[in-house]
Design an enzyme around this catalytic site. Structure first.
Site, PDB file in Angstrom:
ATOM      1  N   ASP A  67       0.838  -1.201   0.000  1.00  0.00           N
ATOM      2  CA  ASP A  67       0.000   0.000   0.000  1.00  0.00           C
ATOM      3  C   ASP A  67       0.875   1.255   0.000  1.00  0.00           C
ATOM      4  O   ASP A  67       1.969   1.256   0.567  1.00  0.00           O
ATOM      5  CB  ASP A  67      -0.903  -0.022   1.248  1.00  0.00           C
ATOM      6  CG  ASP A  67      -2.072   0.941   1.123  1.00  0.00           C
ATOM      7  OD1 ASP A  67      -2.275   1.501   0.030  1.00  0.00           O
ATOM      8  OD2 ASP A  67      -2.776   1.135   2.128  1.00  0.00           O
ATOM      9  N   ASN A 106     -10.473  -3.605  -6.358  1.00  0.00           N
ATOM     10  CA  ASN A 106      -9.725  -2.583  -7.118  1.00  0.00           C
ATOM     11  C   ASN A 106     -10.382  -2.224  -8.460  1.00  0.00           C
ATOM     12  O   ASN A 106     -10.025  -1.220  -9.085  1.00  0.00           O
ATOM     13  CB  ASN A 106      -8.274  -3.025  -7.357  1.00  0.00           C
ATOM     14  CG  ASN A 106      -7.387  -2.888  -6.134  1.00  0.00           C
ATOM     15  OD1 ASN A 106      -6.408  -3.616  -5.964  1.00  0.00           O
ATOM     16  ND2 ASN A 106      -7.708  -1.953  -5.236  1.00  0.00           N
TER      17      ASN A 106
HETATM   18  C1  FPP Z   1      -1.993   0.166  -3.278  1.00  0.00           C
HETATM   19  O1  FPP Z   1      -1.465   1.481  -3.329  1.00  0.00           O
HETATM   20  C2  FPP Z   1      -1.408  -0.589  -4.375  1.00  0.00           C
HETATM   21  C3  FPP Z   1      -2.130  -1.233  -5.335  1.00  0.00           C
HETATM   22  C4  FPP Z   1      -3.592  -1.243  -5.372  1.00  0.00           C
HETATM   23  C5  FPP Z   1      -1.482  -1.939  -6.444  1.00  0.00           C
HETATM   24  C6  FPP Z   1      -0.228  -2.673  -6.115  1.00  0.00           C
HETATM   25  C7  FPP Z   1       0.440  -2.929  -7.406  1.00  0.00           C
HETATM   26  C8  FPP Z   1       1.747  -2.878  -7.647  1.00  0.00           C
HETATM   27  C9  FPP Z   1       2.765  -2.681  -6.614  1.00  0.00           C
HETATM   28  C10 FPP Z   1       2.258  -3.031  -9.047  1.00  0.00           C
HETATM   29  C11 FPP Z   1       1.896  -4.290  -9.777  1.00  0.00           C
HETATM   30  C12 FPP Z   1       2.377  -5.535  -9.130  1.00  0.00           C
HETATM   31  C13 FPP Z   1       3.008  -6.550  -9.767  1.00  0.00           C
HETATM   32  C14 FPP Z   1       3.206  -7.837  -9.031  1.00  0.00           C
HETATM   33  C15 FPP Z   1       3.517  -6.460 -11.117  1.00  0.00           C
HETATM   34  P1  FPP Z   1      -2.476   2.689  -3.519  1.00  0.00           P
HETATM   35  O2  FPP Z   1      -2.472   3.059  -4.959  1.00  0.00           O
HETATM   36  O3  FPP Z   1      -3.822   2.362  -2.964  1.00  0.00           O
HETATM   37  O4  FPP Z   1      -1.763   3.782  -2.676  1.00  0.00           O
HETATM   38  P2  FPP Z   1      -2.450   4.994  -1.908  1.00  0.00           P
HETATM   39  O5  FPP Z   1      -3.291   4.397  -0.799  1.00  0.00           O
HETATM   40  O6  FPP Z   1      -1.283   5.769  -1.398  1.00  0.00           O
HETATM   41  O7  FPP Z   1      -3.265   5.763  -2.919  1.00  0.00           O
END
Ligand code: FPP
Length: 255
Positions: A35, A83
């Site tokens: 996250d 998501n």
């Molecule tokens: C949460 O951060 C993260 C995600 C929903 C996506 C995680 C994906 C990756 C790290 C990249 C793809 C993975 C692979 C295995 C290729 P957020 O966007 O909710 O962060 P925030 O809460 O700060 O907005």
């Protein structure tokens, strides 16, 4: 590496640790809620995509570090069943990054004897991405080293509902006595059935919730919430998490 089998419930999980000389125990199975990509980008006045892209670099670094530490299985929450609620452009960016990751990292994973697997219903993705994921799983299927499980369109509620439905169907068909259903049988229906019991669940970015991730499997896992935003989480951060895990007392309900 010890053979993998269906995860076992409750107190039997106490046998799941590998002792390391001079230190605590290394968790066999670590799961991470990655996250903070968006906040990482915002702090730098960058678009959210830049945060996710940096998040993929962190995936690569942490995967390498986990291998070096002897962690048998690493499960990463890359895309939850919730998501889909994000703007279409961000969903598409995340799919693009997954494609990119498979293209750029599959050779290394294959060479390093990593077995890639997926939890969640990734068949909801576009057919070309499903084919890429299937190919990546097939190409590493015979590998005997560490497991990298990527959670794609994963949600614990859906996983448990499906498990319940499959058991109910077998009971309806008269091949399963409902009274014989136990925890091991439920675990045998979960997406994680080939992974070792979950020892450590980490969430980055300071949020303290499980967000529908591995709810059954987390029953006896140690939980660790760290303030680091996911793109800044690296091998050293994983080592710190493993060290914190190593000094936890796990009692599984006993004394
Ligand atoms: C949460 O951060 C993260 C995600 C929903 C996506 C995680 C994906 C990756 C790290 C990249 C793809 C993975 C692979 C295995 C290729 P957020 O966007 O909710 O962060 P925030 O809460 O700060 O907005």
């Amino acid at each position: 590496m010890r053979p993998l089998g269906a995860a076992s419930a409750g107190a039997s999980q106490a046998a799941s640790l590998v002792a390391v000389p001079g230190g605590g125990a290394v968790p066999r199975h670590v799961a991470i809620i990655m996250d903070g990509n968006g906040r990482w980008a915002k702090k730098r006045f960058l678009p959210r995509f830049a945060g996710h892209k940096a998040g993929v670099d962190a995936v690569r670094n942490v995967t390498r570090a986990a291998r070096a530490m002897g962690i048998e299985a690493l499960t990463l929450y890359a895309f939850s069943s919730e998501n889909w609620r994000r703007p279409a452009e961000e969903v598409s960016d995340l799919m693009g990054l997954l494609r990119h990751f498979i293209r750029s990292d599959l050779d290394e994973l294959t060479r390093e004897n990593v077995r890639l697997c997926v939890i969640g219903d990734y068949h909801a993705f576009s057919p070309d991405l499903v084919a890429m994921v299937d190919d990546a799983i097939a190409r590493t299927a015979a590998n005997t080293g560490p497991l990298l499980a990527i959670a794609l369109n994963y949600g614990a509620h859906a996983e448990l509902v499906l498990a319940a439905r499959r058991l109910a169907e077998r009971a309806r068909d008269g091949v399963l006595d409902p009274a014989s259903i136990d925890a091991a049988m439920v675990e045998g229906e979960l997406d994680t059935r080939d992974l070792p019991p979950l020892d450590l669940m980490i969430r980055t970015s300071g949020e303290q919730r499980l967000s529908n991730f591995l709810l059954w499997q987390a029953a006896y896992a140690e939980l660790l919430f760290v303030d680091t935003l996911w793109p800044d989480f690296d091998g050293d951060a994983l080592a710190e998490a493993v060290a914190a895990f190593g000094v936890r007392q796990r009692r599984y309900g006993g004394l």
